[in-house]
Design an enzyme around this catalytic site. Structure first.
Site, mmCIF file in Angstrom:
data_model
loop_
_atom_site.group_PDB
_atom_site.id
_atom_site.type_symbol
_atom_site.label_atom_id
_atom_site.label_comp_id
_atom_site.label_asym_id
_atom_site.label_seq_id
_atom_site.Cartn_x
_atom_site.Cartn_y
_atom_site.Cartn_z
ATOM 1 N N CYS A 1 33.522 50.067 25.433
ATOM 2 C CA CYS A 1 34.950 49.718 25.425
ATOM 3 C C CYS A 1 35.434 49.257 24.047
ATOM 4 O O CYS A 1 36.647 49.198 23.813
ATOM 5 C CB CYS A 1 35.236 48.643 26.466
ATOM 6 S SG CYS A 1 34.760 49.128 28.130
ATOM 7 N N ASN B 1 40.954 49.048 33.715
ATOM 8 C CA ASN B 1 40.159 49.117 32.485
ATOM 9 C C ASN B 1 39.822 50.580 32.183
ATOM 10 O O ASN B 1 39.043 51.199 32.910
ATOM 11 C CB ASN B 1 38.883 48.284 32.692
ATOM 12 C CG ASN B 1 37.971 48.258 31.474
ATOM 13 O OD1 ASN B 1 38.134 49.056 30.547
ATOM 14 N ND2 ASN B 1 37.002 47.364 31.483
ATOM 15 N N HIS C 1 41.577 44.425 24.499
ATOM 16 C CA HIS C 1 41.044 45.361 25.493
ATOM 17 C C HIS C 1 41.455 44.878 26.876
ATOM 18 O O HIS C 1 41.387 43.685 27.177
ATOM 19 C CB HIS C 1 39.521 45.419 25.360
ATOM 20 C CG HIS C 1 38.853 46.185 26.456
ATOM 21 N ND1 HIS C 1 39.307 47.413 26.880
ATOM 22 C CD2 HIS C 1 37.774 45.900 27.231
ATOM 23 C CE1 HIS C 1 38.535 47.840 27.856
ATOM 24 N NE2 HIS C 1 37.602 46.935 28.095
HETATM 25 N N1 COA Z 1 37.225 42.520 46.755
HETATM 26 C C1 COA Z 1 36.956 41.431 47.488
HETATM 27 N N2 COA Z 1 35.903 40.618 47.213
HETATM 28 C C2 COA Z 1 35.133 40.932 46.167
HETATM 29 C C3 COA Z 1 35.378 42.063 45.357
HETATM 30 C C4 COA Z 1 36.473 42.868 45.700
HETATM 31 N N3 COA Z 1 36.805 43.972 44.990
HETATM 32 N N4 COA Z 1 34.441 42.108 44.399
HETATM 33 C C5 COA Z 1 33.635 41.054 44.585
HETATM 34 N N5 COA Z 1 34.050 40.334 45.651
HETATM 35 C C6 COA Z 1 33.482 39.116 46.219
HETATM 36 C C7 COA Z 1 32.027 38.946 45.905
HETATM 37 O O1 COA Z 1 31.235 39.685 46.811
HETATM 38 C C8 COA Z 1 31.857 37.458 46.073
HETATM 39 O O2 COA Z 1 31.740 37.179 47.434
HETATM 40 P P1 COA Z 1 30.712 36.057 47.949
HETATM 41 O O3 COA Z 1 31.203 34.782 47.328
HETATM 42 O O4 COA Z 1 30.875 36.119 49.420
HETATM 43 O O5 COA Z 1 29.383 36.485 47.439
HETATM 44 C C9 COA Z 1 33.199 36.900 45.603
HETATM 45 O O6 COA Z 1 34.115 37.994 45.636
HETATM 46 C C10 COA Z 1 33.151 36.328 44.216
HETATM 47 O O7 COA Z 1 32.514 37.258 43.372
HETATM 48 P P2 COA Z 1 32.323 36.981 41.833
HETATM 49 O O8 COA Z 1 31.593 38.113 41.224
HETATM 50 O O9 COA Z 1 31.779 35.605 41.646
HETATM 51 O O10 COA Z 1 33.846 36.980 41.364
HETATM 52 P P3 COA Z 1 34.420 36.596 39.967
HETATM 53 O O11 COA Z 1 35.435 35.547 40.123
HETATM 54 O O12 COA Z 1 33.343 36.394 38.945
HETATM 55 O O13 COA Z 1 35.210 37.924 39.552
HETATM 56 C C11 COA Z 1 35.019 39.895 38.226
HETATM 57 C C12 COA Z 1 34.509 39.155 39.428
HETATM 58 C C13 COA Z 1 34.265 41.225 38.128
HETATM 59 C C14 COA Z 1 36.502 40.175 38.413
HETATM 60 C C15 COA Z 1 34.808 39.034 36.962
HETATM 61 O O14 COA Z 1 33.489 38.557 36.938
HETATM 62 C C16 COA Z 1 35.081 39.786 35.698
HETATM 63 O O15 COA Z 1 36.183 40.226 35.453
HETATM 64 N N6 COA Z 1 34.084 39.921 34.819
HETATM 65 C C17 COA Z 1 34.242 40.659 33.589
HETATM 66 C C18 COA Z 1 34.177 42.108 33.884
HETATM 67 C C19 COA Z 1 34.608 42.956 32.746
HETATM 68 O O16 COA Z 1 35.459 42.590 31.979
HETATM 69 N N7 COA Z 1 34.007 44.130 32.643
HETATM 70 C C20 COA Z 1 34.350 45.125 31.712
HETATM 71 C C21 COA Z 1 33.942 44.801 30.351
HETATM 72 S S1 COA Z 1 34.432 46.067 29.265
#
Ligand code: COA
Length: 330
Positions: free
Chosen positions: A112, A287, A257
Site C-alpha cells: 500500500c 482500502n 493512505h
Molecule cells: N463484522 C463484525 N464483527 C467483526 C468483523 C466484521 N466485519 N470483523 C471482526 N469482527 C469481530 C471480531 O471477530 C471480534 O469479535 P470477538 O470480540 O467476538 O472475537 C471483534 O469484532 C473485534 O475484533 P478486533 O479485530 O479486535 O477489532 P478491531 O477493533 O481491532 O478492528 C480492524 C479490526 C481490522 C478494523 C482494525 O484492527 C484495523 O483497522 N487494523 C488495521 C488494518 C489495516 O489498516 N490494514 C491495511 C493496512 S494497508
C-alpha cells in the site's frame, strides 16, 4: 530544490458498488460495525475488468490531463500487489496500450506504500536528469485476493486504479521512508508455492517463514497493523517536514493512505492537525492499496481543491510492513 510537479492525474474505479449491507450476504457483519471500526460505507469491486485494463484507463486520463504526448514519457513505473501477470508487468502493458514507445517500464512493489515510494523514485530520476517525464500507474484488484469467508479482512478493501504524470518541479521536497520486516507476518499474501517434483525438502521447518500463508488470500493481523500505523503516519510526516525545513502546521493538506478512518483520526491527533486538513474518501472506496493515495489526488485535482504552491504531504503504509511520506509544493 529539485522537486516534483504532478502535471496530470487520472483514475479508474469499477462501476459496481458493493455496500456494507451487500457484504452481509457473505459474512456475519453489519453496516454499523464496519462504519464504526473503519469508516467504510461502500467499495467498488471489479465486474471483470482486469488489473491492466483499470491501470490503462487511469494512465490514459492522466496523460491526457497532463497534455503530454505518450512518446515523451521516459519511464513508466507500475505498482500493484494484485497483478494479472508476474510478467509482462503492468507498466509494459500500459506502454503498449498508450504507445509510449520511448519509455522503459518496470514494476515496483511496496504494497500500500507503493505510490509514495514510486514518487520518490520518480523524483530521483528527474533530479539526476535521467528522465523528464515519469508516469506512475497504481492498479489494484484487491477483491481477487480476499477470502469472502473472513469477515475481519474482506470488508476492508476495494478495487481501483490511479495514475500520475510526474515532471520536475522547483519547490521544496523531502521524503521519509521506513520499513519493518520484523512485522512482515502481520499482512501477507502468498505467491506461487515451490511445489515441484524436485522440491523434496519444501516442508523442512527451517523454510517455514510465514506458515499461515498456506493459501493465496490476504491474511492480516489487524491489531498488529493498527499498532504499526498509529505511529507510522505521524512519524513519517513529521520526519519529512523536518527534512523539508517546515513545521507540520505549515502543511495545507495531508493525503493519507485510506485504510481506516480511525487510523487517520489518530494520526491527525498526534500531528495536532485538524481533520479538515486530512483528505478522506475511505467511506466510498475502502482500502484500494497503492491506488488509494493517487485516487485521492485525482479527486482533489478534479474538484479544484489543490492550488499551485500548496504544501502537501502524502503518507502511506502497508505490507512489509512499509511506510513513508513525501512533502512537496503542489
Ligand atoms: N463484522 C463484525 N464483527 C467483526 C468483523 C466484521 N466485519 N470483523 C471482526 N469482527 C469481530 C471480531 O471477530 C471480534 O469479535 P470477538 O470480540 O467476538 O472475537 C471483534 O469484532 C473485534 O475484533 P478486533 O479485530 O479486535 O477489532 P478491531 O477493533 O481491532 O478492528 C480492524 C479490526 C481490522 C478494523 C482494525 O484492527 C484495523 O483497522 N487494523 C488495521 C488494518 C489495516 O489498516 N490494514 C491495511 C493496512 S494497508
Amino acid at each position: 530544490m529539485s522537486s516534483v510537479n504532478i502535471t496530470g492525474t487520472g483514475m479508474y474505479i469499477p462501476a459496481q458498488i458493493v455496500t456494507n449491507e451487500d457484504m452481509k450476504r457473505f459474512v456475519d457483519t453489519s453496516d454499523e460495525w464496519i462504519v464504526q471500526r473503519t469508516g467504510i460505507r461502500e467499495r467498488h469491486f471489479s465486474q471483470g475488468e482486469p488489473n491492466w485494463y483499470m491501470g490503462v484507463q487511469a494512465a490514459k486520463q492522466a496523460v491526457g490531463n497532463a497534455g503530454v504526448d505518450p512518446k515523451e514519457i521516459d519511464v513508466i513505473i507500475s505498482c500493484s500487489i494484485t497483478p494479472d501477470y508476474f510478467y509482462p508487468t503492468i507498466a509494459c502493458t500500459v506502454q503498449d496500450e498508450l504507445g509510449a514507445d520511448n519509455a522503459f517500464c518496470w514494476n515496483m512493489e511496496a504494497a500500500c506504500s507503493g505510490f509514495i515510494y514510486a514518487l520518490d523514485v520518480a523524483r530521483s530520476y528527474l533530479a539526476v536528469g535521467s528522465a523528464k517525464t515519469v508516469l506512475i500507474v497504481c492498479s489494484e484488484n484487491m477483491s481477487k485476493s480476499l477470502d469472502f469467508t473472513d469477515r475481519s479482512t474482506c470488508v476492508l478493501f476495494g478495487d481501483g486504479a490511479a495514475a500520475a504524470v510526474v515532471q520536475k518541479g522547483d519547490g521544496l521536497y523531502a521524503s521519509c521512508m521506513g520499513s519493518d520486516g520484523r512485522t512482515g507476518a502481520a499482512l501477507l499474501a502468498r505467491a506461487l508455492p515451490l511445489d515441484t517434483p524436485f522440491a523434496t525438502e519444501k516442508d523442512d521447518p527451517k523454510y517455514a517463514k510465514y506458515m499461515e500463508a498456506n493459501d493465496p488470500y490476504l491474511k492480516m493481523n489487524g491489531r498488529a497493523v493498527y499498532r504499526f500505523t498509529a505511529h507510522a503516519i505521524p512519524n513519517m510526516v513529521t520526519g519529512a517536514c523536518e527534512r523539508a525545513g517546515i513545521q507540520v502546521e505549515d502543511l495545507d493538506l495531508i493525503v493519507p493512505h485510506q485504510a481506516n478512518l480511525r487510523i487517520i483520526e489518530t494520526a491527525a491527533e498526534r500531528l495536532h492537525v485538524p481533520m479538515e486538513k486530512m483528505y478522506v474518501n475511505i467511506d466510498r472506496y475502502a482500502n484500494t492499496s497503492c491506488a488509494s493515495v493517487p485516487i485521492c489526488l485525482a479527486e482533489l485535482v478534479a474538484d479544484g481543491r489543490l492550488k499551485r504552491g500548496d504544501k502537501i504531504a502524502l503518507a502511506g503504509f502497508g505490507g512489509g510492513l512499509t511506510c513513508g511520506a513525501v512533502v512537496f509544493e503542489w
